[in-house]
Write a protein that holds these residues in place. Structure first.
Motif, mmCIF file in Angstrom:
data_model
loop_
_atom_site.group_PDB
_atom_site.id
_atom_site.type_symbol
_atom_site.label_atom_id
_atom_site.label_comp_id
_atom_site.label_asym_id
_atom_site.label_seq_id
_atom_site.Cartn_x
_atom_site.Cartn_y
_atom_site.Cartn_z
ATOM 1 N N LEU A 270 18.684 -1.658 -5.557
ATOM 2 C CA LEU A 270 18.707 -2.707 -4.546
ATOM 3 C C LEU A 270 17.362 -3.434 -4.484
ATOM 4 O O LEU A 270 17.309 -4.669 -4.452
ATOM 5 N N TRP A 271 16.273 -2.663 -4.476
ATOM 6 C CA TRP A 271 14.952 -3.271 -4.393
ATOM 7 C C TRP A 271 14.661 -4.116 -5.631
ATOM 8 O O TRP A 271 14.133 -5.228 -5.529
ATOM 9 N N THR A 272 15.031 -3.605 -6.816
ATOM 10 C CA THR A 272 14.790 -4.359 -8.051
ATOM 11 C C THR A 272 15.559 -5.671 -8.039
ATOM 12 O O THR A 272 15.004 -6.736 -8.356
ATOM 13 N N SER A 273 16.828 -5.632 -7.670
ATOM 14 C CA SER A 273 17.623 -6.864 -7.614
ATOM 15 C C SER A 273 17.063 -7.832 -6.582
ATOM 16 O O SER A 273 17.044 -9.051 -6.798
ATOM 17 N N PHE A 274 16.583 -7.294 -5.456
ATOM 18 C CA PHE A 274 16.073 -8.159 -4.393
ATOM 19 C C PHE A 274 14.830 -8.915 -4.857
ATOM 20 O O PHE A 274 14.766 -10.143 -4.740
ATOM 21 N N TYR A 275 13.838 -8.198 -5.393
ATOM 22 C CA TYR A 275 12.617 -8.932 -5.723
ATOM 23 C C TYR A 275 12.771 -9.764 -6.993
ATOM 24 O O TYR A 275 12.115 -10.803 -7.150
ATOM 25 N N ILE A 276 13.676 -9.385 -7.907
ATOM 26 C CA ILE A 276 13.954 -10.262 -9.047
ATOM 27 C C ILE A 276 14.611 -11.552 -8.564
ATOM 28 O O ILE A 276 14.276 -12.652 -9.026
ATOM 29 N N SER A 277 15.531 -11.444 -7.610
ATOM 30 C CA SER A 277 16.197 -12.630 -7.079
ATOM 31 C C SER A 277 15.209 -13.526 -6.340
ATOM 32 O O SER A 277 15.257 -14.763 -6.467
#
Length: 404
Positions: free
Chosen positions: A199-206
């Protein structure tokens, strides 16, 4: 011009078709809700649909139609000509639910569909209005079912245990007496499958994708919308040409290039490639909005001593906040839901995005409810974000479409 369509032909005909739609929808809905077997009945739909089609022309009282159809539907559910057939072991409650559900969904909409239809021969306008209202209602039901049924199945499956899925995989009811134990699959995802990291990886990549996209698309869209240079028209019309090439065609060249440069299996590589897919659409949306802004305001700023960059920062961007919010939301959703590039470029579980992490759950060794729980986790945040900011997205998508 008078048509050959008579109101007493149109009413029963539309009533018949609407009864079939309603019976199918109510039967599916009750089957999901109760776990019992419900199915539509053709003969009952023909009888009740025709009767309601005629009655809706005689009375405009929707409540009376609903009550009458509900009573008839409940009584007929005990016979072989029911509009909704109920399983033989069902009790009175199931019969009442089927009958009342069918009555409400048939009687009230038919009163609306046939509203304004006089007795006798209909004009083209009157007939088309009735058909358009019928098709509108059908569209609402069809597209709602197309979205809601898969999501409902996904959520209900995620709340099951492995034993329940094995015993009856088509039972989509839940036992609320289990309390918080219903969420065991979600707890196990975060505890055992590193979904918090995904979740964190997808959030900051987005977020990074949104920032990079805006950084490039704002000056690019402004240049196309305001500045005059050779090839401006061709550039403006060719912004979206990149989307004529399917991403699957570019997948192998991207994979080879990233492998040769050492960017494969790295977050930096993902952050570099995602804006390539989002900048064109952001350019297209923003340049339409910038064209809709009054040029006189910017010219006044230039006359007051501001340079072009100051005009963009102090005048254009504050006036473009709805479009910027719309573009940011759209780009965020693209980056959040992107799967192909993440699946192709990421192999290290510690660097998986959410979609890549969900794909790793698609294994015979992992219970199916965990896969469904992962899909719910990926869907709910972006759905809530979209519903909360929908007005900005709608305003941004339609910006620049009307001038004058």
């Amino acid at each position: 011009m008078r048509m050959f369509w008579n109101s007493f032909i149109t009413g029963p005909l539309l009533g018949l078709f609407w009864a079939l739609i309603v019976a199918t929808s109510v039967a599916v809905l009750l089957s999901f809700m109760t776990g019992a077997a419900f199915r539509p009945g053709l003969i009952g739909c023909v009888i009740l649909g025709g009767l309601v089609g005629v009655a809706a022309l005689e009375t405009r009282m929707a409540g009376l139609l609903v009550a009458g159809v509900s009573v008839l539907a409940v009584v007929m559910s005990y016979t072989g000509v029911s509009a909704i057939h109920v399983s033989g072991d069902a009790g009175l409650v199931q019969h009442v639910m089927a009958g009342v559900g069918f009555g409400v969904a048939l009687g009230w909409p038919m009163a609306v569909i046939l509203r304004g239809c006089p007795k006798g021969v209909l004009t083209r306008h009157e007939w088309e209005d009735a058909v358009i209202r019928f098709l509108t209602g059908f569209g609402y039901i069809f597209f709602t079912a197309a979205v809601a049924i898969p999501f409902y199945v996904m959520v209900m499956t995620s709340l099951k245990t492995q034993g329940q899925l094995i015993a009856n995989p088509l039972d989509f009811t839940i036992d609320l007496s289990q309390g918080w134990a219903l969420l065991r699959s979600y707890e196990e995802l975060f505890r055992d499958f590193r979904f918090g990291s995904y979740l964190w990886t997808s959030f900051y990549i987005s977020i990074l994708t949104v920032a990079i996209t805006l950084a490039f698309s704002i000056p690019g869209a402004y240049a196309v919308a305001r500045l005059r240079f050779k090839g401006q028209t061709a550039l403006s019309r060719s912004i979206l040409l990149i989307y004529m090439v399917p991403m699957i065609v570019l997948a192998l060249p991207i994979y080879i290039a990233f492998s040769m440069t050492g960017l494969r299996n790295s977050i930096m590589g993902i952050v570099m490639i995602y804006p390539v897919t989002t900048i064109p659409v952001a350019l297209y949306m923003l340049q339409g909005y910038f064209r809709g802004l009054p040029a006189e305001i910017e010219e006044a700023g230039l006359m007051d001593g501001l340079n072009r960059l100051q005009v963009i920062w102090k005048i254009t961007l504050p006036l473009s906040l709805p479009a910027l919010a719309s573009v940011s939301l759209y780009v965020f959703m693209i980056a959040w839901n992107e799967f192909l590039l993440a699946f192709m470029l990421l192999d290290d579980p510690s660097k998986f995005t959410l979609t890549r992490g969900i794909a790793s759950l698609n294994s015979s060794e992992i219970p199916r409810q965990h896969l469904m729980a992962g899909a719910v986790i990926a869907t709910v945040p972006v759905m809530a974000l979209f519903l909360g900011l929908e007005k900005f997205m709608t305003r941004g998508l339609t910006a620049g479409s009307v001038k004058g």
